[in-house]
Scaffold this motif. Structure first.
Motif, PDB file in Angstrom:
ATOM      1  N   THR A 449      -5.086  -6.465   5.680  1.00 48.85           N
ATOM      2  CA  THR A 449      -6.148  -6.347   4.675  1.00 48.85           C
ATOM      3  C   THR A 449      -5.803  -7.118   3.406  1.00 48.85           C
ATOM      4  O   THR A 449      -6.605  -7.217   2.501  1.00 48.85           O
ATOM      5  CB  THR A 449      -6.393  -4.866   4.297  1.00 48.85           C
ATOM      6  OG1 THR A 449      -5.177  -4.312   3.800  1.00 48.85           O
ATOM      7  CG2 THR A 449      -6.853  -4.058   5.496  1.00 48.85           C
ATOM      8  N   MET A 450      -4.566  -7.640   3.333  1.00 47.21           N
ATOM      9  CA  MET A 450      -4.148  -8.379   2.142  1.00 47.21           C
ATOM     10  C   MET A 450      -3.677  -9.766   2.551  1.00 47.21           C
ATOM     11  O   MET A 450      -2.632 -10.223   2.105  1.00 47.21           O
ATOM     12  CB  MET A 450      -3.021  -7.614   1.438  1.00 47.21           C
ATOM     13  CG  MET A 450      -3.434  -6.212   1.043  1.00 47.21           C
ATOM     14  SD  MET A 450      -2.034  -5.202   0.525  1.00 47.21           S
ATOM     15  CE  MET A 450      -2.062  -5.436  -1.230  1.00 47.21           C
ATOM     16  N   SER A 452      -4.836 -12.832   1.950  1.00 47.04           N
ATOM     17  CA  SER A 452      -4.749 -13.852   0.901  1.00 47.04           C
ATOM     18  C   SER A 452      -4.315 -13.191  -0.407  1.00 47.04           C
ATOM     19  O   SER A 452      -4.513 -11.995  -0.602  1.00 47.04           O
ATOM     20  CB  SER A 452      -6.116 -14.503   0.703  1.00 47.04           C
ATOM     21  OG  SER A 452      -6.980 -13.598   0.042  1.00 47.04           O
ATOM     22  N   GLN A 454      -5.736 -13.393  -3.110  1.00 52.07           N
ATOM     23  CA  GLN A 454      -6.939 -12.877  -3.771  1.00 52.07           C
ATOM     24  C   GLN A 454      -7.271 -11.477  -3.266  1.00 52.07           C
ATOM     25  O   GLN A 454      -7.560 -10.575  -4.050  1.00 52.07           O
ATOM     26  CB  GLN A 454      -8.142 -13.805  -3.522  1.00 52.07           C
ATOM     27  CG  GLN A 454      -8.061 -15.159  -4.211  1.00 52.07           C
ATOM     28  CD  GLN A 454      -7.152 -16.149  -3.482  1.00 52.07           C
ATOM     29  OE1 GLN A 454      -6.624 -15.864  -2.420  1.00 52.07           O
ATOM     30  NE2 GLN A 454      -6.964 -17.320  -4.075  1.00 52.07           N
ATOM     31  N   ASP A 455      -7.227 -11.310  -1.903  1.00 54.88           N
ATOM     32  CA  ASP A 455      -7.476  -9.985  -1.326  1.00 54.88           C
ATOM     33  C   ASP A 455      -6.483  -8.978  -1.900  1.00 54.88           C
ATOM     34  O   ASP A 455      -6.846  -7.859  -2.278  1.00 54.88           O
ATOM     35  CB  ASP A 455      -7.292  -9.998   0.206  1.00 54.88           C
ATOM     36  CG  ASP A 455      -8.342 -10.848   0.897  1.00 54.88           C
ATOM     37  OD1 ASP A 455      -9.366 -11.147   0.248  1.00 54.88           O
ATOM     38  OD2 ASP A 455      -8.138 -11.206   2.066  1.00 54.88           O
ATOM     39  N   GLN A 458      -7.161  -8.103  -5.494  1.00 57.95           N
ATOM     40  CA  GLN A 458      -8.358  -7.276  -5.630  1.00 57.95           C
ATOM     41  C   GLN A 458      -8.047  -5.814  -5.292  1.00 57.95           C
ATOM     42  O   GLN A 458      -8.442  -4.906  -6.019  1.00 57.95           O
ATOM     43  CB  GLN A 458      -9.438  -7.818  -4.702  1.00 57.95           C
ATOM     44  CG  GLN A 458     -10.819  -7.387  -5.102  1.00 57.95           C
ATOM     45  CD  GLN A 458     -11.862  -7.889  -4.123  1.00 57.95           C
ATOM     46  OE1 GLN A 458     -11.575  -8.690  -3.230  1.00 57.95           O
ATOM     47  NE2 GLN A 458     -13.072  -7.406  -4.285  1.00 57.95           N
TER      48      GLN A 458
END
Ligand SMILES: [Zn+2]
Ligand SMILES: [Zn+2]
Length: 661
Positions: A449-450, A452, A454-455, A458
């Protein structure tokens, strides 16, 4: 006409040594210059390794085609480091050079136009936080070591302010006009860290990892080579960048096993960082709350200097660790959160605080099984089970990346609806928690779920804004984030990792659990950690529950000493791999016949590797165990020189192995 000079050029290709070329230019060659040379029928990049090469015995040498003068030469200290490293890791020197010349497009002609990056040098920024007296003392020790080789270990519990302390040394290094590099184990999660460094050091702080765009990568590499970039924050590959004036190396979370590179040239970035600093004649700071046993031993023997940060900074105190004895907890099948844990979660949510459910297993279930015939889903390329991922709707191999949609029926017995997931991954725990705590805002934090930066940024932002109340995370969560409202950590399966034949299993579990525990209660509230375990009497569990680091280290060091394992002895592995099973075995047998016999050396194997089939390769292993003073590299080199591998068979040497699969 005078005969042209002959120079030695090391091609940026997996070759063992530099080759002689003629130097057709009027200006003399300079060692370290980047050049273009013909190699076979290709034209490749290379580096002038020596300005005096050997003239040919017969025939003519080829000319160096071109010199890239716009960049200063590869520094001599980096060349000696690469030479040392090739020798130590038993790798071709040209393959090691490739780690430094990792951006061949930097020499593209004509230079591509992209956005211009600037790397302003910080001007006298002072620390944004006030250091405590102990922190100030530690910072003074680090800062006064600049200008010479000095291996330092900054050792302090989570939240002791280690980053602020070593930032003082960075500031002093930059003030002297020298470059600094900080290595981090999990670069995708480093956006927050980068932000902190930017606040302190300005826009000249630069991130280096594999996710950069090609243009940014190229411009950054060139700027580093010119000596224009003050501070690089990077993954282990940042160690090899051609810093023009390296003044400080920091290895944060030095105990982290992801510093071990196990592809191509096998190396341990922490150990290489120490040698890199030695050659550059600058300090190296190894930073950890749980230094590796190797590092602890180096301190004991006076090779490294320890700098302790004893106090937890600010008002936060160490979390209370409670062992949840799973033999006494009553759980329905298909559930993993103990009643004790559920109670604690309810209480924490009622206080409007956050909970982390930790399980170091990605996906929904580690195994899928047919209830009717017992069929297990295995990877076609590896001897490993396929992991069920519900969000991505697929079965996936975590070793080779193979994946397939979940089948509607069992491929063996054709049964419908007979497939059942076995065991939990984070997704399954999230499902259980969502059912148990329906009003909680919940998210899974794993490398899925992480993916990138950016992910990752966020999700971390959402945690910090308290938009999430229950986090279900893998080890990516254990890294240095600061979540003040996170006051409860439940470790679902604290025992995982303690089984298996890995000599560092207990140490790794200790480090991981300690780090996870450190996520809890970093704000004004005291944190609480629940470790669900079936072996509450195990020394790892006991020492964790009592924050007894010395007790843990004592038992571990005694065990390693008794068995002669690192740091008291040396290990090396030989991995024989080939797509053809027979050829892999034949080469293994040839190696077995030529096995070195020497006092102080023990060769274990050959044995099929635990992952006997990986990425379409059949694999065998030897493990070499030697006395600390035994010349293990020489023995391996002689051994490899004595046999000829079958065609298609690769023999990989792994000095100081961390993985035994
Ligand atoms: Zn079946
Ligand atoms: Zn696979």
């Amino acid at each position: 006409m005078a005969t042209p000079a002959v120079v030695l050029v090391l091609p940026c290709a997996p070759l063992a040594k530099p080759y002689s070329y003629t130097w057709p230019f009027a200006r003399p060659a300079i060692a370290g210059q980047y050049v273009q040379i013909p190699l076979g029928n290709r034209i490749v990049l290379g580096v002038v390794w020596d300005t005096v090469g050997a003239p040919p015995a017969k025939g003519a040498l080829k000319d160096v085609l071109r010199v890239f003068d716009e960049l200063p030469p590869l520094p001599a200290t980096l060349r000696t480091f690469l030479t040392w490293m090739a020798d130590y890791t038993i790798s071709p020197l040209g393959a090691v050079l490739k780690l430094s010349l990792s951006v061949p497009t930097a020499f593209d002609d004509p230079p591509k136009r992209g956005k211009t990056l600037s790397f302003p040098w910080p001007e006298g920024r002072s620390s944004p936080t006030t250091l405590s007296p102990t922190q100030q003392d530690a910072a003074t020790v680090l800062t006064s070591s600049l200008g010479q080789f000095s291996p330092l270990v900054l050792d302090g519990v989570t939240g002791a302010g280690k980053t602020e302390v070593y930032s003082e040394a960075i500031a002093a290094c930059l003030a002297q006009g020298q470059q600094a590099v900080v290595l981090l184990p999990e670069i995708a999660l480093s956006a927050g860290m980068l932000e902190r460094f930017r606040q302190r050091f300005g826009e000249g702080v630069t991130l280096w990892h594999s996710g950069l765009t090609p243009a940014t990568r190229r411009e950054t590499w060139k700027a580093i080579a010119r000596g224009d970039v003050p501070l690089v924050i990077g993954a282990r590959s940042a160690l090899f960048l051609p810093y023009q004036s390296l003044g400080l190396v920091v290895v944060d979370e030095e105990h982290d096993s992801s510093y071990k590179q196990e592809d191509g040239v096998h190396y341990h970035a922490r150990d290489m960082a120490v040698v890199r600093a030695r050659e550059a004649d600058c300090p190296v700071i190894l930073v950890s709350a749980t230094p590796a046993l190797e590092t602890i031993t180096n301190i004991k023997h006076g090779r490294y200097t320890a700098v302790h940060l004893p106090d937890r900074h600010g008002s936060a105190v160490l979390p209370a660790v409670t062992l949840v004895d799973m033999r006494r907890e009553v759980l329905p099948s298909g559930e993993w959160l103990s009643p004790t844990a559920r109670q604690a979660i309810t209480a924490t949510l009622a206080r409007d605080q956050q909970v982390l459910l930790f399980l170091n297993r990605r996906g929904y279930a580690p195994l899928t099984l047919c209830r009717s015939c017992g069929h297990r889903f295995e990877c076609p390329n590896c001897s490993a089970w396929l992991v069920q991922h519900k969000q991505k709707k697929r079965l996936q191999c975590h070793h080779c990346g193979y994946h397939a949609p979940p089948p509607a029926q069992c491929p063996a017995c054709k049964g419908e609806d007979t497939l059942t997931p076995c065991g939990p991954g984070v997704e399954r725990i999230a499902e259980e928690a969502a059912l148990a705590f329906p009003s909680a805002q919940l998210a899974v934090l794993s490398s899925d779920t992480m993916e990138s930066p950016q992910d990752a940024a966020q999700l971390i932002e959402q945690v910090q804004q308290k938009q999430l109340s229950i986090l279900v995370g893998t080890q990516v969560m254990a890294k240095g984030h600061h979540f003040p409202a996170l006051t409860l950590v439940v470790v679902l399966d604290a025992d995982v990792g303690l089984s298996g034949g890995d000599i560092r299993a207990a140490e790794r579990t200790w480090q991981l659990l300690h780090q996870v525990a450190g996520r809890s209660g970093r704000g004004e509230w005291k944190g609480q950690v629940l470790l669900q375990t079936y072996i509450p009497d195990h020394p790892v569990m006991q020492t964790l529950a009592h924050h007894d680091r010395n007790g843990f280290l004592k038992t571990q060091l005694a065990e390693r000493q008794a068995t002669g394992f690192p740091p008291f002895g040396r290990l090396a592995a030989l991995i024989i791999a080939a797509p053809d099973a027979r050829r892999a075995e034949q080469t293994t047998q040839a190696l077995a016949r030529a096995m070195p016999l020497a006092k102080g050396l023990e060769v274990l194997g050959p044995a099929p590797a635990p992952l006997a089939y990986l990425k379409g390769q059949h694999r065998w292993r030897f493990l070499l165990k030697a006395r600390k003073d035994f010349p293990i590299q020489r023995a391996i080199r002689d051994w490899l020189g004595a046999i000829k591998p079958e065609s298609g068979v690769k023999i990989q040497v792994d000095i100081d192995p961390y993985s035994f699969l």
